[in-house]
Design an enzyme around this catalytic site. Sequence first.
Site, PDB file in Angstrom:
ATOM      1  CG  HIS A   8      15.382   1.830  -2.259  1.00 20.58           C
ATOM      2  ND1 HIS A   8      14.906   2.974  -1.644  1.00 20.58           N
ATOM      3  CD2 HIS A   8      14.284   1.158  -2.697  1.00 20.58           C
ATOM      4  CE1 HIS A   8      13.588   2.987  -1.722  1.00 20.58           C
ATOM      5  NE2 HIS A   8      13.178   1.904  -2.358  1.00 20.58           N
ATOM      6  CB  CYS A  63      -0.961  -0.009   1.177  1.00 16.57           C
ATOM      7  SG  CYS A  63      -0.155  -0.277   2.739  1.00 16.57           S
TER       8      CYS A  63
END
Lengths: 400, 253
Positions: free
Chosen positions: A86, A44
């Site tokens: 990342h 989400c």
Amino acid sequence: MTLALVGLSHHVAPVALRERVTLDLDGAGSLARSLGDAVCLSTCNRTEIYLEGLDEQVAVSALEQLAGESLDGVLYRMQEDAAALHLFRVASGLDSLVPGEGEILGQVRAAYEAADPGPLLGRVFRQAVVVGKRVRTQTSIGESPASVSSAAAALAAQVFGDLRGRRVLLIGAGRISELAAANLASRGAHIAYVANRTLETARELARRFGGQELELGDLGRALADVDVVVTSTSAPEAILRPADVPSKRRAPLFFIDIAVPRDLDPAIGKLDGCFLYDIDDLEAVVAETLELRRAEGARAEQFVVEEAERFKSWRASLEVVPAIASLRARAEEIRSSELAKVDRRMSEDALRTLESVTAQILNKLLHLPTIRMKEAAVTADGAEYADAVRYLFGLEEEAR
Amino acid sequence: MVEVLFWPALVAYGEAAFAYATVRTSRAATWGVRLGWLAQTALLAAQVIGADGDFPWSSWAGTLNLFVWFLVGTYLIWGCRPRFRLLGLTVMPLAFALFVVARIGGGTNSKASHYGDLFLVLHVGMLTAAFAGFTLAAGLAALYLWQEHRLKGRAHDILRMRLPPLASLEFLAWRTILVSLPLLTIGLAIGVVRQSRDGGTFDERELLTLVAWIVYGGFLAARPTGRRAACLALGGFVLVVVARVALAGSHFT
């Protein structure tokens, strides 16, 4: 073989855009497989596509197609070590909206398993899972609650330990009550009663949690039968006072008052065996635990950087591996051809001894250069060393 | 040989006493408890061997040595977990200090006892084990009261510095007393039998221990909960401490 990342997250994209590019696990797996050596991580808070040896434009096009518009200025792109770093931060929960949330680790693992990635992506995702686990087990970043409702459940657990089988009375059937109930239920508590001014609303919420609805007038009866009370009504004054609390209780009673104005008389907290937390207390507890998460985040970042360094070393070592392999193959080739010249003139025993001795000489001779090249690979000199070896031993000409 | 084993145990207990101070070092503290207890076990075994199989802990210092071993052993079984760090911070400095006192009093050498009586061995052994259990139960009760105070006071750092849940502390204290009381009962019974055999008289220390027995017996029978249970466990412990200190002055001479 290059590693690249294209994606968008809560840092750069509003929810209205994120929800358009969000995919379920099957959808993310299908997209990744349709692109080739790729993994699509879609939650989400982010949708990111990791690519191995593919043009970044294919990922950009895929995401723009999902969004139905150009994503210029929203998408971020990273390559090689930056992309790996990342991913490690993402898997560790350090890039999440709530720092240290643990759900993302499972999502990273699931995204990897749903795709069909190449060896480079396989390696970087496996490392991401390892560092994510390490952060969860060796720091306390994920231990503390990050919301009022989860703090309420965590506080109840400080009294009762295991919440399994503990009975909960909800007073007020609003959104906040529901969140608190969900948190308590996720820890095993049983939502036994839901009391509300409108009985129909209470019935609906009670049905969802397997409890029973209750008239506000029946609270006294329910209080004798529960361990945790959560209140969040809009009543203008206290709905429970010390006199309403059963005095002869053996087990503690934990009150969570998330209503403003408060539903519970603060004097209840002074009763023996009763514990009362209002919204201010819960928010103060959450603020404190978020501070802890931030402090633990610094330690977690350290683990992530270490893992990124390991990845960098592994990537660098790949540059010298072909040179090492060529050198060894060349040496073995020379040894075999020289042995072939003498094998007819020697007895079988002598030949076996000679084979063993020459193999040992070769191994001993090449051992140090192999180690040195691998060491150099970690630094910036790795490629130069590999070139030098190829040049000195004529490996390039051979390759040609 | 015996003395050589004292130092590693002391160092390990000392390390644990300090390492429990922070969350990050509490794992090292747990290892300190384990290794120290093993070293002390070896020390006790060496004491028995050195005493030609006689009972080497019948002096007050020797009993203290044995008490430390029981105390740390009980802590290892019941409470040696990361969330019980603060209990460790209470138990291990106490164990360290008492171990030093035991050595100063000569309780860690292998001098043979002037008693060769099996009754006494059982009497001292059982009572010492029971006292160790009551000490740990008192530590758990104190931790309960502190945690309850923090919860009642709505301390903002309640989830930052986490203690074991109240229910766990209450249950563990009860269970420790449940195990310790039979030991105290057997130890007392053996003492009474031996005393009647030798024609001794009932002294006030024994009376105090008997009162402690009644308190703990009542605790198990009534099984109080919450603050009342914690206070009762601490009350019983006060009686045990008084009896123990008094015993050191007369019972062993």
